[in-house]
Design an enzyme around this catalytic site. Structure first.
Site, short mmCIF file in Angstrom:
data_model
loop_
_atom_site.label_atom_id
_atom_site.label_comp_id
_atom_site.label_asym_id
_atom_site.label_seq_id
_atom_site.Cartn_x
_atom_site.Cartn_y
_atom_site.Cartn_z
CG ASP A 37 -1.86 1.03 1.37
OD1 ASP A 37 -2.01 1.85 0.27
OD2 ASP A 37 -2.19 1.44 2.53
CG ASN A 89 -3.02 5.45 -1.55
OD1 ASN A 89 -2.90 4.27 -0.87
ND2 ASN A 89 -4.00 5.73 -2.01
CG ASP A 106 -5.87 3.04 -0.01
OD1 ASP A 106 -5.03 2.47 0.43
OD2 ASP A 106 -6.50 3.65 -0.80
CG ASP A 137 -1.39 1.61 -3.79
OD1 ASP A 137 0.03 1.41 -4.26
OD2 ASP A 137 -1.73 2.11 -2.85
CG ASP A 142 -6.71 -12.42 -13.64
OD1 ASP A 142 -7.45 -13.31 -14.18
OD2 ASP A 142 -6.28 -12.89 -12.48
CG ASP A 150 -11.44 -15.63 -13.68
OD1 ASP A 150 -10.60 -16.23 -13.07
OD2 ASP A 150 -12.74 -15.43 -13.86
CD GLU A 165 -9.20 -20.48 -13.03
OE1 GLU A 165 -10.11 -19.82 -13.80
OE2 GLU A 165 -8.97 -20.47 -11.79
CG HIS A 218 -6.17 -15.75 -6.45
ND1 HIS A 218 -5.56 -16.13 -7.61
CD2 HIS A 218 -7.52 -15.50 -6.63
CE1 HIS A 218 -6.64 -16.19 -8.59
NE2 HIS A 218 -7.52 -15.52 -7.87
CG ASP A 219 -8.87 -18.85 -6.81
OD1 ASP A 219 -9.46 -17.90 -6.08
OD2 ASP A 219 -9.16 -19.09 -7.92
C1 NOJ Z 1 -11.15 -17.93 -10.82
C2 NOJ Z 1 -10.32 -16.93 -9.81
O1 NOJ Z 1 -9.08 -17.46 -9.64
C3 NOJ Z 1 -11.07 -17.05 -8.62
O2 NOJ Z 1 -10.44 -16.09 -7.69
C4 NOJ Z 1 -12.61 -16.09 -9.01
O3 NOJ Z 1 -13.34 -16.18 -7.96
C5 NOJ Z 1 -13.12 -16.82 -10.07
N1 NOJ Z 1 -12.22 -17.33 -11.06
C6 NOJ Z 1 -14.52 -15.96 -10.74
O4 NOJ Z 1 -13.69 -14.92 -11.27
CA CA Z 2 -3.39 1.97 -1.45
#
Ligand code: NOJ
Ligand code: CA
Length: 560
Positions: free
Chosen positions: A21, A23, A25, A29, A98, A207, A256, A334-335
């Site tokens: 981050d 700035n 908040d 970013d 993405d 995605d 993906e 990240h999933d």
């Molecule tokens: C796959 C992404 O990796 C996930 O984080 C997202 O929730 C779903 N696609 C929907 O876009």
């Molecule tokens: Ca920020």
């Protein structure tokens, strides 16, 4: 075939909201990323995949886009994006964005027109989405068109009173699915993609790419995933994007898809195909589910790690694409939860298991994707309250767990073990307030272990995880490890992870114990001249019979 840059690359997946981050908040970013480009360059990565940065109500952290052409004000401006691309290129770092083509936000102007019969552009945009009339039960009550379930735990249908129809959303109800059978819609997506290419972006991660076609017969099904996953026609659409947009503009792409047969894999990312360059697949990702659990079902219950399954999945992909396409290797994105907490042991064997996971993954061939924070051994979250969590999926599933008979504690533990938020907490830069991520309370809390686990502490310690990652990445390039040929030696062993990756110059032998108990291993190979180059306990000469301590892992090198 001409060798492409991404075949020799190491990609860093950067979760923008939680990286840095600038700035104060509380939200990561673009200027934060720019301020840390030297860090990424020092780590040895040469491409960065950045999570969605577009304007969004942030129902699903930006995967719900309300304007494809705008940068979210949370992250900065288009000028920041240009600055990032320019500065990254000076350091030989490519920028991958993405690209979300399966759905939009319900706040996107297309959907606003689509759902409102009085809107002046209703006619055009209604068909950009997927609608079905209600059904009625015997009592005459309105019911959903099907019982299909969304990936986030509720129904896929949401009722829209003004048109007396349901719209389809395979993710959250704020993310209506796009209709790829509509030519104008496709043309708009192509135009938008080209616009970002013209801005200078080097590639895209596409995605949900295997979900873009649906079964338009809308048969009954529960959960019914087969009606919106990997339907053959989606390849036609992807090929169209490839031919018309990606290939002529020479941008890199990775799609993906949960899984694929060999035939499909080659369609997606065979060298001569026209869809993607590489594919992110998930075969190795949830190798420890307790699939019979009724209270926290599916991925949410933790069972024993099926090490064989992990090896078989990687092996399958190496064999499917051998000579025909290019593989990606990664532990998680990240999933999924943090790898060190998930497949490793973040308490008793933090360092040992962290290094074991680094050796086992990063000596395999293919292009690696390292996930933000993995390189410093970040762990799952330690949140105590439900409202410490942020992910839209967490809240639907928490309700499901409670309805299925979970106590609050059981439900919370499932979230701490398995939810997507585990991978999304702020990067732990140093031991100052909020781990150096921000001066103010971040959008989601920093994990409290940041005082012990942070980059600053590891930077000057040659034995740290960070320096292990860095040194392996350097070696990966020098030895062209991406390009090797892998053979698992112990594929049917339930506890170990052992393979040889043969490159032009060398053979790399990885011997690892995936368990938190001692194991013994017999290696049926010629062990002569192998030199121990990495170890997580002590240096050891190679022997055919080895007893390995918990998570003990060793990397040997043989010069050819
Ligand atoms: C796959 C992404 O990796 C996930 O984080 C997202 O929730 C779903 N696609 C929907 O876009
Ligand atoms: Ca920020």
């Amino acid at each position: 075939m001409i060798r492409k840059w991404w075949q020799d690359a190491i990609i860093y997946q950067l979760y923008l909201r939680s990286f840095k981050d600038s700035n104060n908040d509380g939200i990561g970013d673009f200027q934060g990323v720019i301020s840390k480009l030297d860090y990424l360059s020092d780590l040895g990565v040469n491409a960065v995949w950045i999570s969605p940065h577009y304007e969004s109500p942030m129902d699903d952290n930006g995967y719900d886009i309300s304007d494809f052409y705008k940068v979210s004000k949370d992250y900065g401006t288009i000028e920041d994006v240009k600055e990032l691309i320019e500065k990254a290129h000076k350091l030989n770092i490519k920028i991958i964005f993405d690209l979300v083509l399966n759905h939009t936000s319900d706040e996107m102007d297309w959907f606003v027109a689509a759902k409102d019969p009085n809107h002046k552009e209703h006619e055009k945009y209604h068909d950009y989405y997927i609608w079905q009339p209600p059904k009625y039960n015997e009592q005459g009550d309105r019911i959903m068109p099907t019982q299909w379930r969304s990936w986030f735990g509720g129904p896929v249908w949401e009722y829209n009173e003004p048109t007396n129809e349901y719209y389809l959303h395979i993710f959250s109800k704020k993310m209506p699915d796009l209709n790829w059978r509509n030519e104008d819609m496709k043309a708009d997506l192509k135009k938008m993609t080209k616009w970002w290419i013209d801005l200078g972006v080097d590639g895209f991660r596409v995605d949900a790419s295997n979900h873009i076609e649906k079964n338009w017969d809308f048969p009954e099904g529960h959960p019914g995933y087969e009606n919106f996953s990997s339907i053959p026609k989606h390849h036609e659409y992807l090929e169209e994007m490839g031919k018309e947009v990606f290939i002529p503009n020479d941008v890199f792409t990775m799609g993906e898809s949960g899984g694929a047969s060999q035939e499909e894999a080659i369609k997606y990312c065979g060298f001569n195909n026209e869809e993607f360059d590489m594919l992110i697949h998930f075969g190795h990702c949830w190798a420890d589910g307790d699939w019979d659990n009724k209270i926290t079902p599916g991925k949410w219950a933790k069972g024993k790690i099926d090490v064989k399954h992990i090896k078989y999945s990687f092996d399958k992909w190496f064999k499917m694409l051998k000579g025909e396409g290019w593989n990606i290797i990664y532990w998680h994105n990240h999933d999924q939860p943090r790898i060190l907490s998930h497949y490793g042991n973040d308490s008793e064997y933090y360092n040992e298991s962290g290094k074991m996971l680094a050796y086992t993954l990063y000596f395999m061939p293919g292009t690696p994707i390292v996930y933000q924070g993995e390189e410093i051994g970040m762990t799952n979250v330690d949140y105590k309250e439900l409202n410490d969590f942020r992910d839209v999926e967490v809240f639907t599933e928490y309700k499901n767990f409670m309805n299925q008979g979970a106590t609050h504690e059981v439900a919370m533990q499932a979230l701490r073990d398995r939810s997507r938020d585990n991978a999304r907490s702020p990067f732990q830069w140093d031991s100052s307030v909020n781990g150096g991520f921000s001066q103010v309370t971040p959008w989601m809390n920093t994990v409290k272990n940041y005082k012990e686990i942070n980059l600053e502490k590891q930077k000057n310690d040659p034995k740290s995880l960070f320096n292990t990652y860095k040194s392996i990445f350097k070696l990966r390039k020098e030895e062209s490890i991406n390009n090797g040929d892998i053979t698992f030696i112990d594929i049917d062993n339930e506890d170990s992870y052992t393979y040889i990756n043969e490159t032009d110059k060398s053979k790399f032998l990885v011997v690892a114990n995936f368990r938190n108990v001692k194991i013994a291993l017999s290696l049926d190979i010629n062990i002569e001249n192998y030199k121990n180059i990495y170890y997580n306990y002590n240096i050891r000469e190679l022997t055919n019979y080895i007893e390995l301590k918990p998570y003990e892992a060793l990397v040997y090198k043989l010069d050819k």
